[in-house]
Design a protein around this motif. Sequence first.
Motif, PDB file in Angstrom:
ATOM      1  N   MET A 120       0.828  -1.194   0.000  1.00  0.00           N
ATOM      2  CA  MET A 120       0.000   0.000   0.000  1.00  0.00           C
ATOM      3  C   MET A 120       0.869   1.254   0.000  1.00  0.00           C
ATOM      4  O   MET A 120       2.040   1.198   0.338  1.00  0.00           O
ATOM      5  N   ASP A 121       0.266   2.373  -0.394  1.00  0.00           N
ATOM      6  CA  ASP A 121       0.896   3.675  -0.276  1.00  0.00           C
ATOM      7  C   ASP A 121       0.392   4.339   0.991  1.00  0.00           C
ATOM      8  O   ASP A 121      -0.782   4.208   1.340  1.00  0.00           O
ATOM      9  N   CYS A 122       1.271   5.066   1.657  1.00  0.00           N
ATOM     10  CA  CYS A 122       0.907   5.751   2.903  1.00  0.00           C
ATOM     11  C   CYS A 122       0.943   7.259   2.695  1.00  0.00           C
ATOM     12  O   CYS A 122       1.723   7.767   1.888  1.00  0.00           O
ATOM     13  N   ALA A 123       0.127   7.970   3.448  1.00  0.00           N
ATOM     14  CA  ALA A 123       0.031   9.420   3.317  1.00  0.00           C
ATOM     15  C   ALA A 123       1.276  10.119   3.856  1.00  0.00           C
ATOM     16  O   ALA A 123       1.734  11.095   3.282  1.00  0.00           O
ATOM     17  N   ASP A 124       1.811   9.626   4.958  1.00  0.00           N
ATOM     18  CA  ASP A 124       2.994  10.260   5.538  1.00  0.00           C
ATOM     19  C   ASP A 124       3.815   9.226   6.300  1.00  0.00           C
ATOM     20  O   ASP A 124       3.432   8.066   6.442  1.00  0.00           O
ATOM     21  N   PHE A 125       4.958   9.667   6.793  1.00  0.00           N
ATOM     22  CA  PHE A 125       5.893   8.773   7.473  1.00  0.00           C
ATOM     23  C   PHE A 125       5.287   8.186   8.742  1.00  0.00           C
ATOM     24  O   PHE A 125       5.483   7.013   9.052  1.00  0.00           O
ATOM     25  N   ALA A 126       4.523   8.988   9.477  1.00  0.00           N
ATOM     26  CA  ALA A 126       3.904   8.503  10.718  1.00  0.00           C
ATOM     27  C   ALA A 126       2.910   7.375  10.437  1.00  0.00           C
ATOM     28  O   ALA A 126       2.891   6.363  11.144  1.00  0.00           O
ATOM     29  N   GLU A 127       2.085   7.551   9.408  1.00  0.00           N
ATOM     30  CA  GLU A 127       1.130   6.495   9.059  1.00  0.00           C
ATOM     31  C   GLU A 127       1.858   5.218   8.667  1.00  0.00           C
ATOM     32  O   GLU A 127       1.477   4.116   9.063  1.00  0.00           O
ATOM     33  N   ALA A 128       2.915   5.353   7.891  1.00  0.00           N
ATOM     34  CA  ALA A 128       3.693   4.186   7.468  1.00  0.00           C
ATOM     35  C   ALA A 128       4.271   3.458   8.677  1.00  0.00           C
ATOM     36  O   ALA A 128       4.266   2.219   8.730  1.00  0.00           O
ATOM     37  N   GLN A 129       4.752   4.208   9.668  1.00  0.00           N
ATOM     38  CA  GLN A 129       5.326   3.588  10.860  1.00  0.00           C
ATOM     39  C   GLN A 129       4.265   2.857  11.680  1.00  0.00           C
ATOM     40  O   GLN A 129       4.510   1.774  12.207  1.00  0.00           O
ATOM     41  N   VAL A 130       3.073   3.439  11.787  1.00  0.00           N
ATOM     42  CA  VAL A 130       1.994   2.799  12.546  1.00  0.00           C
ATOM     43  C   VAL A 130       1.567   1.498  11.870  1.00  0.00           C
ATOM     44  O   VAL A 130       1.408   0.457  12.518  1.00  0.00           O
ATOM     45  N   ILE A 131       1.396   1.527  10.557  1.00  0.00           N
ATOM     46  CA  ILE A 131       0.973   0.321   9.837  1.00  0.00           C
ATOM     47  C   ILE A 131       2.065  -0.736   9.888  1.00  0.00           C
ATOM     48  O   ILE A 131       1.792  -1.923  10.078  1.00  0.00           O
ATOM     49  N   LYS A 132       3.318  -0.307   9.741  1.00  0.00           N
ATOM     50  CA  LYS A 132       4.436  -1.253   9.824  1.00  0.00           C
ATOM     51  C   LYS A 132       4.460  -1.914  11.197  1.00  0.00           C
ATOM     52  O   LYS A 132       4.611  -3.132  11.314  1.00  0.00           O
TER      53      LYS A 132
END
Length: 160
Positions: free
Chosen positions: A10-22
């Motif tokens: 998936m694509d993430c909106a920002d770095f924080a969202e990517a870290q939470v999903i990861k």
Amino acid sequence: MNSNEYVFLMDCADFAEAQVIKSFLLSHGLHPRVRDEQTRGVAPHLGQVLGKLTLEIPEHEYMDASLALESKERPSLKLVSTTPLEETQAIAKRSLLNAVLGCVLVPILCNLMSMSMGYRVLKQEVPLSKYSRNKLLLAIVFNSVAFFFWLTIGPKFIFK
């Protein structure tokens, strides 16, 4: 294709969202990665140059990751109404009665009352019950007939 190759998740909106999903996927025993994570961590000003944040997952874990993410996004229907159902259904019934009275006895005034009661029911009863829906639909029909009659044909009879 190698079984350890990473595929797009998936694509993430920002770095924080990517870290939470990861982090969420790691807690499920999966092995996700954020493409260019190291570069973004060291040089966040290059974020615009690097483009979207892409979350990737090993190919053999793709289905498990997809199912884990989908399980967190299940929609739930919540009853929003704070008014008891019996009360709103009674208002819907009075709305219909006012609409009928507006056709026969007290034109316009009863129809306006009927419309305001119908609005109250629509605002308070979510989702709308079948009983209230039927009463309000009938009230709309009677209000339409009454307004048509009293605003077009009625003045001809009254002022003859």
